[in-house]
Design a protein around this motif. Structure first.
Motif, PDB file in Angstrom:
ATOM      1  N   ALA A 528       0.834  -1.208   0.000  1.00 48.81           N
ATOM      2  CA  ALA A 528       0.000   0.000   0.000  1.00 48.81           C
ATOM      3  C   ALA A 528       0.866   1.255   0.000  1.00 48.81           C
ATOM      4  CB  ALA A 528      -0.926  -0.007   1.214  1.00 48.81           C
ATOM      5  N   GLN A 529       1.981   1.220   0.709  1.00 43.92           N
ATOM      6  CA  GLN A 529       2.907   2.354   0.666  1.00 43.92           C
ATOM      7  C   GLN A 529       3.446   2.558  -0.756  1.00 43.92           C
ATOM      8  OE1 GLN A 529       5.485   0.792   3.750  1.00 43.92           O
ATOM      9  NE2 GLN A 529       4.899   2.409   5.177  1.00 43.92           N
ATOM     10  N   GLU A 530       3.740   1.457  -1.444  1.00 40.99           N
ATOM     11  CA  GLU A 530       4.187   1.576  -2.832  1.00 40.99           C
ATOM     12  C   GLU A 530       3.083   2.164  -3.702  1.00 40.99           C
ATOM     13  OE1 GLU A 530       6.439  -1.096  -6.262  1.00 40.99           O
ATOM     14  OE2 GLU A 530       5.392  -2.121  -4.634  1.00 40.99           O
ATOM     15  N   ALA A 531       1.831   1.755  -3.449  1.00 39.07           N
ATOM     16  CA  ALA A 531       0.704   2.321  -4.195  1.00 39.07           C
ATOM     17  C   ALA A 531       0.604   3.823  -3.974  1.00 39.07           C
ATOM     18  CB  ALA A 531      -0.598   1.636  -3.773  1.00 39.07           C
ATOM     19  N   ALA A 532       0.839   4.267  -2.748  1.00 41.36           N
ATOM     20  CA  ALA A 532       0.789   5.699  -2.457  1.00 41.36           C
ATOM     21  C   ALA A 532       1.904   6.458  -3.159  1.00 41.36           C
ATOM     22  CB  ALA A 532       0.869   5.924  -0.944  1.00 41.36           C
ATOM     23  N   ARG A 533       3.027   5.779  -3.422  1.00 42.13           N
ATOM     24  CA  ARG A 533       4.146   6.429  -4.122  1.00 42.13           C
ATOM     25  C   ARG A 533       3.994   6.382  -5.637  1.00 42.13           C
ATOM     26  NH1 ARG A 533       7.126   3.184  -0.452  1.00 42.13           N
ATOM     27  NH2 ARG A 533       7.681   1.782  -2.166  1.00 42.13           N
ATOM     28  N   THR A 534       3.481   5.273  -6.170  1.00 44.09           N
ATOM     29  CA  THR A 534       3.542   5.045  -7.621  1.00 44.09           C
ATOM     30  C   THR A 534       2.200   4.754  -8.276  1.00 44.09           C
ATOM     31  OG1 THR A 534       3.862   2.636  -7.494  1.00 44.09           O
ATOM     32  CG2 THR A 534       5.830   4.032  -7.273  1.00 44.09           C
ATOM     33  N   GLY A 535       1.168   4.450  -7.501  1.00 43.20           N
ATOM     34  CA  GLY A 535      -0.112   4.069  -8.076  1.00 43.20           C
ATOM     35  C   GLY A 535      -0.217   2.600  -8.424  1.00 43.20           C
ATOM     36  N   LEU A 536       0.820   1.822  -8.167  1.00 44.61           N
ATOM     37  CA  LEU A 536       0.787   0.396  -8.483  1.00 44.61           C
ATOM     38  C   LEU A 536      -0.149  -0.304  -7.511  1.00 44.61           C
ATOM     39  CD1 LEU A 536       2.262  -1.433 -10.569  1.00 44.61           C
ATOM     40  CD2 LEU A 536       3.873  -2.001  -8.754  1.00 44.61           C
ATOM     41  N   PRO A 537      -1.138  -1.076  -7.997  1.00 41.31           N
ATOM     42  CA  PRO A 537      -2.126  -1.672  -7.094  1.00 41.31           C
ATOM     43  C   PRO A 537      -1.558  -2.845  -6.319  1.00 41.31           C
ATOM     44  CG  PRO A 537      -2.490  -2.454  -9.325  1.00 41.31           C
ATOM     45  CD  PRO A 537      -1.405  -1.405  -9.414  1.00 41.31           C
ATOM     46  N   LEU A 538      -2.289  -3.295  -5.300  1.00 36.47           N
ATOM     47  CA  LEU A 538      -1.882  -4.481  -4.562  1.00 36.47           C
ATOM     48  C   LEU A 538      -2.134  -5.742  -5.374  1.00 36.47           C
ATOM     49  CD1 LEU A 538      -2.021  -2.274  -2.311  1.00 36.47           C
ATOM     50  CD2 LEU A 538      -2.603  -4.120  -0.726  1.00 36.47           C
ATOM     51  N   MET A 539      -3.287  -5.812  -6.071  1.00 41.09           N
ATOM     52  CA  MET A 539      -3.577  -6.915  -6.990  1.00 41.09           C
ATOM     53  C   MET A 539      -3.130  -6.488  -8.379  1.00 41.09           C
ATOM     54  SD  MET A 539      -7.347  -8.191  -5.722  1.00 41.09           S
ATOM     55  CE  MET A 539      -7.560  -9.183  -7.211  1.00 41.09           C
TER      56      MET A 539
END
Length: 731
Positions: A528-539
């Protein structure tokens, strides 16, 4: 504020001669944008056939500018609402367009940018439309509109996508890649990325369609604790109020709501309350037999106040725009009216003062809005999809302000502007393996991720269900396994079934997977932290990382979960399934068998196992499986509920050297050290357990001192106190 325009790269604005399969339109503009395709070769995106109210848009009327590296804006204005059309020269696979239930590759479909609640199979429909797509060629495009635009994706013209919509302007942003994660990062960098929710939101959730009384609430929280089922959130869905929507607890339903909320909190749960944007003038007879006579069928107590103040959507004549929904008929709050927003937030604050920690905004779809009038003069055709975005933002502002960020939303509908508002859930799906059941939900989650919706959830077991049916224990188990390896694991049943209602075997499997889900909190939160940085989803759909792999491009029922897990849910009643293992070295999570991809295979999947692989050499951060809640201990609670403490677990898998930064900023690295292997930890203190999966070291030292190695079935482990820097060696 819009980004500052950058120096224009070599873009071409010229007269068209009928590009992209369109007939010649003398005097119409054509835009050519060079980019590098997915194979690394130069390519050109051609946009043509620009029409406004059926007339060609001349080159001087189309503005092209570079907004940022790899981001180009094409725009044209209109003095009033206009019907626009443009054509994109494209005939390949495309991904995105929001949370859709039909397929992952959306080519050869006609999609509508409209938010709708379909009770049956949803197919190309969606609660969360996104007028954004990523083309396999290596670019993405976002049409900046909330209009109910149509995207004809090669249906009427095999060589072109035809886009039609009604709005005051045309604005299209093109994102260069060529990698799809790069496109997603550039898109979400403009429209938004998820704000990180509090830790407790990542524990399992328990919900029902309705709680008839306090005893049902206590059954949920007490059974979860007694059965050793981890959870941090209890959802009280509709009804819970004196009427829809007064935001006052119904004491005919819950005799002592103050004591009930205290007990929920004391048991280590946060409280999530359902809501909609309707205020009823008429309420239907409750469908819940226990509640007949307990909810007034006259107007909600706050309806007249809002009507007199003009806080509802209106008709042409200025009367309240009445809309029917599944609980009655009433007015919709006008979120374009600042005074109405303030009033509505004041209503919701009653629930916050009572102890609500989270909210479940429901019923925001555009299908409830016909030819309504808005206070700011917005056209209904443009506002139907935007309505959910404004509705959600009003709730979010309460979470940020009144709850000081220690809250979360669980929304059914949204669009662009909802990317930073976790979580989105997949709406009303059937409890089966059919076209509105589990397979379609997996596809919806992948499409949500491909559209920039990083934090997504669904109703475990399926919401729409009339009665127990033969084999539904199998469905419940398979849905459990899938949900455990998704961002949020929430049990919610239309007939109020709990994990204990499907037999002992299903309950045992549910316990095992809910504990796995909880133990993976550090892994999921780091994603989720990566999603907040890059928009990459968890799934993460396989196509995101393997666009040149034909099998990966079409995979719509398997995915990466975070960076290092490969999940293939069983979406049929069977005990085998075909799986495509993409390029890389993989370790079977259950057996430890090493497998190299790309490879197509058929795997056995007994009822208690989901096909699952780990990237070779991965370090998977976890917490111990005895943690039952992620709600911080406050000193209350009898008996104490095991919560997050300073214990951290790192599972190390066979394979090459790897490193990671965990969710608390610790750096963990594994590398060869002569004839031995070293693991180094840098960062915050913790009680660390290192688990070697499928390996059995004979010796280990910590900072030069011997450590006892404990055998654990298919592996071994050591535990030590870490502070600052630790060096573990084994051989």
């Amino acid at each position: 504020m819009r980004p500052r325009a950058l120096a224009l790269a070599p873009l071409i604005l010229a007269l068209t001669g009928g590009t992209a399969g369109a007939p010649a339109r003398p005097g119409a503009a054509e835009v050519r944008i060079p980019f590098t395709d997915v194979t690394g070769k130069p390519d050109t995106l051609v946009l043509s056939g620009f029409l406004r109210d059926g007339q060609p848009v001349a080159p001087p009327a189309v503005a092209v500018r570079r907004l940022a590296e790899g981001v180009t804006e094409i725009s044209a204005a209109s003095p009033a609402l206009a019907d626009w059309e443009l054509r994109i020269a494209e005939r390949g696979a495309v991904y995105g367009f929001g949370e859709r239930f039909n397929a992952v590759d959306q080519s050869h479909q006609v999609l509508v940018n409209a938010s709708r609640d379909r009770p049956g199979p949803k197919g190309t429909g969606t609660y969360v439309p996104m007028p954004f797509f990523m083309a396999l060629r290596g670019y993405g495009a976002w049409l900046d509109t909330y209009s109910e635009a149509t995207f004809d994706l090669g249906v009427t013209d095999h060589d072109a996508f035809v886009v039609r919509f009604r709005d005051r302007r045309l604005r299209l942003l093109v994102f260069e890649g060529p990698r799809l994660p790069t496109i997603l990062e550039r898109f979400t960098g403009i429209v938004g990325r998820p704000q990180l929710p509090p830790y407790w939101a990542f524990a399992p959730w328990k919900s029902r369609n309705w709680h008839p009384d306090t005893a049902a609430v206590y059954e949920d929280i007490d059974r979860y604790r007694r059965l050793g089922l981890p959870a941090s959130v209890l959802v009280i869905d509709s009804p819970w109020e004196t009427n829809y929507n007064t935001f006052r607890f119904n004491r005919l339903q819950f005799a002592d709501p103050e004591a009930m909320v205290r007990r929920i909190h004391d048991a280590g749960f946060k409280l999530c309350l359902w809501l909609t944007a309707f205020v009823n003038e008429t309420t239907w007879t409750p469908s819940e037999p226990e509640l007949v006579g307990k909810i007034p069928q006259t107007a909600a107590s706050n309806y007249e106040e809002a009507r007199r103040a003009g806080f509802f959507l209106t008709t042409d004549s200025g009367d309240v725009y009445q809309s029917s929904w599944w609980k009655g008929r009433g007015g919709l709050v006008d979120f374009t009216n600042p005074a109405a927003v303030d009033w509505w937030k004041g209503q919701v604050r009653q629930a916050i003062r009572f102890g609500a920690d989270a909210f479940k905004p429901d019923g925001g779809e555009g299908g409830f809005i016909g030819d309504a009038r808005f206070a700011d003069g917005s056209d209904a055709a443009v506002m139907r999809t935007r309505y959910a975005v404004l509705y959600n933002r009003a709730v979010r502002s309460l979470i940020e302000g009144d709850l000081h960020g220690d809250g979360v939303m669980f929304s059914r509908s949204g669009s662009v502007g909802s990317h930073d508002l976790p979580f989105i859930w997949a709406g009303d799906n059937e409890s089966n393996f059919g076209p509105n059941g589990l397979p379609s939900v997996v596809r919806a989650g992948l499409n949500a991720g491909l559209s920039g919706i990083a934090l997504w959830a669904n109703d475990l077991g399926g919401y729409i269900k009339a009665a127990r049916t033969p084999g539904d224990d199998v469905l419940f188990v398979r849905w459990t396994e899938f949900s455990a390896l998704s961002p949020i694991m929430e049990v919610h049943s239309g007939i109020n079934l709990g994990p204990w209602d499907f037999g002992d075997q299903a309950l045992d499997i549910f316990r095992r997977y809910s504990r796995l889900h909880m133990s993976l909190f550090p892994y999921r939160y780091a994603a989720a932290q990566e999603a907040a940085r890059t928009g990459l989803p968890l799934m993460r759909a396989l196509v995101l990382f393997h666009p040149l792999d034909p099998a990966a491009r079409g995979a719509d029922d398997e995915y990466y979960f975070g960076p290092d897990l490969l999940v293939a849910p069983v979406v049929t009643p069977g005990t085998q399934r075909a799986v495509h293992l993409p390029e890389g070295e993989w370790v079977d999570y259950w057996s430890g068998a090493a497998v190299a991809g790309p490879r197509d295979t058929v795997v056995d999947a007994p009822l208690n196992r989901i096909p699952l692989w780990v990237r070779a050499g991965a370090i998977i951060p976890r917490i111990p499986e005895d943690v039952m809640t992620l709600v911080p201990r406050t000193g209350a609670g009898t008996p104490p509920v095991p919560t997050l403490d300073d214990r951290r677990v790192y599972d190390v898998y066979p394979g090459p050297a790897r490193s990671l930064e965990d969710f608390e900023g610790r750096r963990v690295a594994v590398a060869p050290d002569g004839s031995r292997t070293a693991l180094t930890v840098h960062g915050a203190p913790a009680r660390v357990t290192v688990v070697w999966r499928f390996r059995h070291p004979g010796h280990a030292t910590l900072d030069g001192r011997p450590l006892d190695v404990h055998e654990e079935g298919e592996g071994a482990s050591v535990t030590f106190a870490h502070s600052g820097e630790s060096h573990l060696l084994w051989w």
